[in-house]
Design an enzyme around this catalytic site. Structure first.
Site, short mmCIF file in Angstrom:
data_model
loop_
_atom_site.label_atom_id
_atom_site.label_comp_id
_atom_site.label_asym_id
_atom_site.label_seq_id
_atom_site.Cartn_x
_atom_site.Cartn_y
_atom_site.Cartn_z
N LYS A 22 108.65 -7.57 -77.41
CA LYS A 22 109.97 -7.45 -76.77
C LYS A 22 109.98 -8.19 -75.43
O LYS A 22 110.91 -8.95 -75.15
CB LYS A 22 110.29 -5.96 -76.58
CG LYS A 22 111.63 -5.68 -75.99
CD LYS A 22 112.13 -4.30 -76.40
CE LYS A 22 111.43 -3.15 -75.73
NZ LYS A 22 111.74 -3.03 -74.28
N ASP A 316 104.26 1.59 -71.38
CA ASP A 316 105.21 1.96 -72.45
C ASP A 316 104.57 2.83 -73.53
O ASP A 316 105.26 3.27 -74.45
CB ASP A 316 105.79 0.70 -73.09
CG ASP A 316 106.73 -0.01 -72.12
OD1 ASP A 316 107.24 0.63 -71.19
OD2 ASP A 316 106.97 -1.22 -72.32
#
Ligand code: S3P
Length: 440
Positions: A22, A316
């Site tokens: 991403k 994350d």
């Protein structure tokens, strides 16, 4: 409301790729758009977050060709070639899109407004606005949150900025504004964060100097288009790595996944917790993002004290670490992770609440949690619309005593389109449902 229904499972195996990274996909779109020449991106993540960045660039006049889902070709307009968009740019759920674009748009000659969804509209934006104002930009927030109004038309100058929090997004916003600034831009990090922006700028002909935690850019006045091969996202792979370790049987290989050392903190954490896996690096051209194969086998996990130094390198992945801790022997201690409270949800609070609902003892602290491993029950948890929390509980359910329904999971598509289908392919019992169907 979209939900995931996840049941206990046994064998996990196969050889798979996960969708593209991403962070790298966002950056490839942004740099490709303002480069001179044509940028071809392969392995692009067609998730909603990166599609928001792509749509923003199209709204500012960048021509885009999509060859299937993962091949994107951008006709770069040059550093000064973007045009004013017709209306506000919608960044959806994406903090990365909003914060990095704020840096890039600070250097334009026109005004823009950035808006986001309910989650993004609650996230802190002064952290980018403040250094950009120091560079001369005109930026307005709504009491520190979106929408953001970026006035444009200001002459920017380089600054020497010490980041108050370890944030790759803030570092990147300042560096992108630095492309448009006079003089040198320097960013000092309190701890090293992901360096995809620096690597990609260098690949596009813009030298970036790194000296430990200090990053310096002297604007070259131009980016030269370059091909980008986006590796699989280690953050997405994390869910399947954990699933394979929790399995009773089998082995799972994840191919062509990103192994940038500023992202691999999760592998060190899983190693500390006793996970059995191997990492084989692939040969890549000089300067390219490191890539390789990770093969994971069933493992009995044990609790660990997570070193705070690993937090920025695995920022994350903490929802998955909470689940690993719940299924490990003994106690796991997470600290130095206050930033988790400012992600797509307050990840400390939402994970603690969800794990408790499934019978796990969790003590929340200001900057982390203590999690006592124990049997994980079935039940219902609310992901609070947070993609990574939804996927973490779905994987944890593979070792629960009953089925787990996870609420509010539409945002899985922001980072991992096709998650449930890929999970099923390797042996997990995860299906997408609506909450209105009580019999499933
Ligand atoms: C990202 C940086 C991190 C991370 C986010 C992606 C990036 O955010 O959590 O998912 O692509 O630069 P912070 O900079 O807020 O830590």
């Amino acid at each position: 409301m979209k939900c995931l229904l996840a049941r206990p499972s046994g064998r996990i195996d196969g050889s798979i790729r996960v969708p593209g990274d991403k962070s790298i996909s966002h950056r490839a779109i942004m740099l490709g758009a303002i480069a001179s020449g044509t940028t071809r991106i392969s392995g692009f993540l067609p998730g909603e977050d990166c599609l928001a960045t792509l749509a923003a660039m199209q709204a500012m006049g960048v021509q885009v060709e999509r060859g299937g889902q993962t091949d994107v070709t951008l006709a770069g307009v040059g550093l000064r070639g973007l045009r004013p968009p017709a209306g506000p740019l919608d960044m959806g759920n994406s903090g990365t899109a909003m914060r990095l674009l704020t840096g890039l748009l600070a250097g334009q000659s026109f005004e823009t407004t950035l808006v986001g969804d309910a989650s993004l509209s609650k996230r802190p934006m002064e952290r980018v606005a403040q250094p950009l104002r120091e560079m001369g930009a005109g930026i307005e927030t709504q009491s520190g949150r979106p929408p953001l109004r970026i006035r444009g038309g200001s002459a920017l100058h380089g600054i020497d900025y010490a980041l108050p929090v370890a944030s790759a997004q803030v570092k990147s916003a300042v560096l992108l504004a630095g492309l448009y600034a006079s003089g040198t831009t320097t960013v000092r990090e309190p701890a090293v964060t992901r360096d995809h922006t620096e690597r990609m700028l260098a690949a596009f002909g813009q030298a970036v100097r790194r000296d430990g935690p200090v990053v310096t850019l002297e604007p070259a006045g131009r980016l030269q288009a370059a091909p980008v091969d986006v590796p699989g996202d280690l953050s997405s792979a994390t869910f399947l790595i954990l699933a394979a370790a929790l399995a009773r049987d089998g082995a799972l290989a994840i191919e062509h996944v990103g192994l940038n050392p500023t992202r691999t903190g999760i592998l060190e954490i899983f190693r500390l917790m006793g996970m059995d896996f191997t990492v084989e690096a692939q040969d890549v051209p000089p300067g390219a993002e490191p890539v390789g194969r990770i093969t994971v086998r069933p493992s009995q996990l044990r609790g660990a004290v997570i070193p705070p130094s690993l937090v920025p390198l695995a920022i994350d992945e903490f929802p998955a670490v909470f689940v690993a801790a719940a299924l490990a022997d003994g106690e796991t201690v997470i600290s130095g992770a206050e930033e988790l409270r400012h992600k797509e949800s307050d990840r400390i609070a939402v994970m603690a609440t969800g794990l408790r609902a499934l019978g796990i003892a969790v003590t929340e602290t200001a900057d982390g949690a203590r999690i006592q491993g124990g049997p994980l029950g079935g039940g219902e948890v609310d992901s609070a619309g947070d993609h990574r929390i939804a996927m973490s509980f779905a994987v944890g359910a593979s070792r629960a005593r009953g089925r787990v329904r996870i609420l509010d999971t539409a945002n899985v598509a922001t980072s991992f389109p096709g998650f449930a289908a890929l999970a099923q392919r390797v042996g997990l019992q995860i299906e997408e449902t609506g909450s209105s169907d009580p019999h499933r």
